[in-house]
Design an enzyme around this catalytic site. Structure first.
Site, PDB file in Angstrom:
ATOM      1  N   ASP A  93       0.964  13.193  -8.492  1.00  0.00           N
ATOM      2  CA  ASP A  93       1.018  13.283 -10.251  1.00  0.00           C
ATOM      3  C   ASP A  93       2.056  13.898 -10.547  1.00  0.00           C
ATOM      4  O   ASP A  93       3.120  14.137  -9.019  1.00  0.00           O
ATOM      5  CB  ASP A  93      -0.544  13.275 -11.159  1.00  0.00           C
ATOM      6  N   HIS A  94       2.257  14.218 -11.844  1.00  0.00           N
ATOM      7  CA  HIS A  94       3.304  14.958 -11.459  1.00  0.00           C
ATOM      8  C   HIS A  94       4.022  16.125 -11.160  1.00  0.00           C
ATOM      9  O   HIS A  94       4.710  16.939 -11.052  1.00  0.00           O
ATOM     10  CB  HIS A  94       3.844  14.914 -13.648  1.00  0.00           C
TER      11      HIS A  94
ATOM     12  N   CYS B 261      -1.156  16.339  -5.765  1.00  0.00           N
ATOM     13  CA  CYS B 261      -1.188  16.699  -7.303  1.00  0.00           C
ATOM     14  C   CYS B 261      -1.004  17.986  -7.756  1.00  0.00           C
ATOM     15  O   CYS B 261      -1.034  18.983  -6.211  1.00  0.00           O
ATOM     16  CB  CYS B 261      -1.884  16.286  -8.327  1.00  0.00           C
TER      17      CYS B 261
ATOM     18  N   THR C 190      -3.681  20.575  -8.401  1.00  0.00           N
ATOM     19  CA  THR C 190      -3.864  21.550  -7.335  1.00  0.00           C
ATOM     20  C   THR C 190      -4.631  20.718  -6.292  1.00  0.00           C
ATOM     21  O   THR C 190      -5.245  21.428  -5.464  1.00  0.00           O
ATOM     22  CB  THR C 190      -5.441  21.977  -8.377  1.00  0.00           C
ATOM     23  N   GLY C 191      -4.785  19.183  -6.370  1.00  0.00           N
ATOM     24  CA  GLY C 191      -5.388  18.582  -5.053  1.00  0.00           C
ATOM     25  C   GLY C 191      -6.663  17.945  -5.531  1.00  0.00           C
ATOM     26  O   GLY C 191      -7.182  17.155  -5.310  1.00  0.00           O
TER      27      GLY C 191
ATOM     28  N   GLY D 123      -7.643  16.983  -8.070  1.00  0.00           N
ATOM     29  CA  GLY D 123      -8.325  15.593  -9.097  1.00  0.00           C
ATOM     30  C   GLY D 123      -7.890  14.763  -8.193  1.00  0.00           C
ATOM     31  O   GLY D 123      -8.911  13.754  -8.165  1.00  0.00           O
TER      32      GLY D 123
ATOM     33  N   HIS E 102     -13.916  16.568  12.825  1.00  0.00           N
ATOM     34  CA  HIS E 102     -15.268  16.544  12.599  1.00  0.00           C
ATOM     35  C   HIS E 102     -15.749  15.582  11.584  1.00  0.00           C
ATOM     36  O   HIS E 102     -16.391  14.962  11.379  1.00  0.00           O
ATOM     37  CB  HIS E 102     -15.860  17.981  11.927  1.00  0.00           C
ATOM     38  N   ASN E 103     -14.804  15.329  10.346  1.00  0.00           N
ATOM     39  CA  ASN E 103     -15.072  14.251   9.390  1.00  0.00           C
ATOM     40  C   ASN E 103     -14.184  13.401   9.184  1.00  0.00           C
ATOM     41  O   ASN E 103     -14.395  12.196   8.784  1.00  0.00           O
ATOM     42  CB  ASN E 103     -14.794  14.936   8.099  1.00  0.00           C
TER      43      ASN E 103
ATOM     44  N   ARG F 265     -21.914  13.709  17.669  1.00  0.00           N
ATOM     45  CA  ARG F 265     -22.647  13.860  16.418  1.00  0.00           C
ATOM     46  C   ARG F 265     -21.306  13.605  15.349  1.00  0.00           C
ATOM     47  O   ARG F 265     -22.512  13.673  14.412  1.00  0.00           O
ATOM     48  CB  ARG F 265     -22.966  15.033  16.816  1.00  0.00           C
ATOM     49  N   HIS F 266     -20.623  14.075  15.447  1.00  0.00           N
ATOM     50  CA  HIS F 266     -19.615  13.737  14.049  1.00  0.00           C
ATOM     51  C   HIS F 266     -19.406  12.265  13.700  1.00  0.00           C
ATOM     52  O   HIS F 266     -19.789  12.172  12.136  1.00  0.00           O
ATOM     53  CB  HIS F 266     -18.018  14.607  14.265  1.00  0.00           C
TER      54      HIS F 266
ATOM     55  N   ARG G  65     -22.667  11.430  11.656  1.00  0.00           N
ATOM     56  CA  ARG G  65     -22.906  12.240  10.702  1.00  0.00           C
ATOM     57  C   ARG G  65     -21.786  11.189   9.422  1.00  0.00           C
ATOM     58  O   ARG G  65     -22.163  11.613   8.115  1.00  0.00           O
ATOM     59  CB  ARG G  65     -22.603  14.317  10.693  1.00  0.00           C
TER      60      ARG G  65
HETATM   61  C1  RB5 Z   1      -2.168  18.036 -13.758  1.00  0.00           C
HETATM   62  O1  RB5 Z   1      -1.400  19.103 -14.984  1.00  0.00           O
HETATM   63  C2  RB5 Z   1      -2.776  18.841 -13.313  1.00  0.00           C
HETATM   64  O2  RB5 Z   1      -4.134  18.377 -14.073  1.00  0.00           O
HETATM   65  C3  RB5 Z   1      -3.462  17.098 -12.295  1.00  0.00           C
HETATM   66  O3  RB5 Z   1      -1.998  17.962 -11.523  1.00  0.00           O
HETATM   67  C4  RB5 Z   1      -4.358  18.430 -10.794  1.00  0.00           C
HETATM   68  O4  RB5 Z   1      -4.628  19.274 -10.783  1.00  0.00           O
HETATM   69  C5  RB5 Z   1      -5.355  17.774 -11.402  1.00  0.00           C
HETATM   70  O5  RB5 Z   1      -6.610  18.023 -10.575  1.00  0.00           O
END
Ligand code: RB5
Length: 145
Positions: free
Chosen positions: A8-9, A65, A67-68, A70, A98-99, A132-133, A136
């Site tokens: 995203d932005h 994004c 934080t990653g 969302g 493992h995943n 085993r993975h 799972r």
């Molecule tokens: C956008 O401001 C922010 O919410 C998005 O990039 C992300 O961090 C959401 O999880």
């Protein structure tokens, strides 16, 4: 290997950095945008990447994004996707071993480009251990129905 990537932005700059890395590594990828820095809704950009991986059109997906978080939540709603939110190299390795994660999510506002590059390289180059993975992740698939 064919990779699908989007952000995203909040992840535009890191997405470009990771596309540069994929170019350096000669890894084929398709960029699902966005094409400007305007504010967008991350589920709209997670979905084509997640569906592309789930359908088999792409081997792996990378989502970025702020934080990653969302992106990872949205991607994991798509059946067949195992999206891992990763901000360290150890987890990048272990989520492959493992995943068998098929989508990687990262947050541009959480880590710098140098660490993100190492995470992507490790994640792309580590094989699933199976055994085993496998049992799972099959249980995760059963939850999906
Ligand atoms: C956008 O401001 C922010 O919410 C998005 O990039 C992300 O961090 C959401 O999880």
């Amino acid at each position: 290997m064919k990779v699908a990537i989007s952000s995203d932005h909040g992840g535009n700059r890191l997405r470009k950095e990771i596309m540069d890395l994929l170019d350096e590594l000669n890894i084929e990828y398709e960029d699902f945008g966005p094409t400007s820095d305007d504010s967008v809704d991350y589920p709209d950009y997670a979905l084509p990447v997640a569906e592309g991986v789930a359908s088999g059109k792409f081997d792996r997906g990378i989502l970025i994004c702020g934080t990653g978080i969302g992106m990872s939540i949205a991607a994991n709603k798509v059946k067949g996707v195992r999206c891992a939110l990763v901000h360290d190299v150890y987890s990048a390795k272990m989520t492959r071993c493992h995943n068998d994660s098929n989508v990687l999510a990262m947050g541009e506002r959480v880590i710098g480009p140098g660490l993100a590059r190492e995470i992507v390289k490790t994640w792309l180059n580590t094989d699933f251990e199976g055994g085993r993975h496998e049992r799972r992740i099959n249980k995760i698939a059963e939850i999906e129905g």
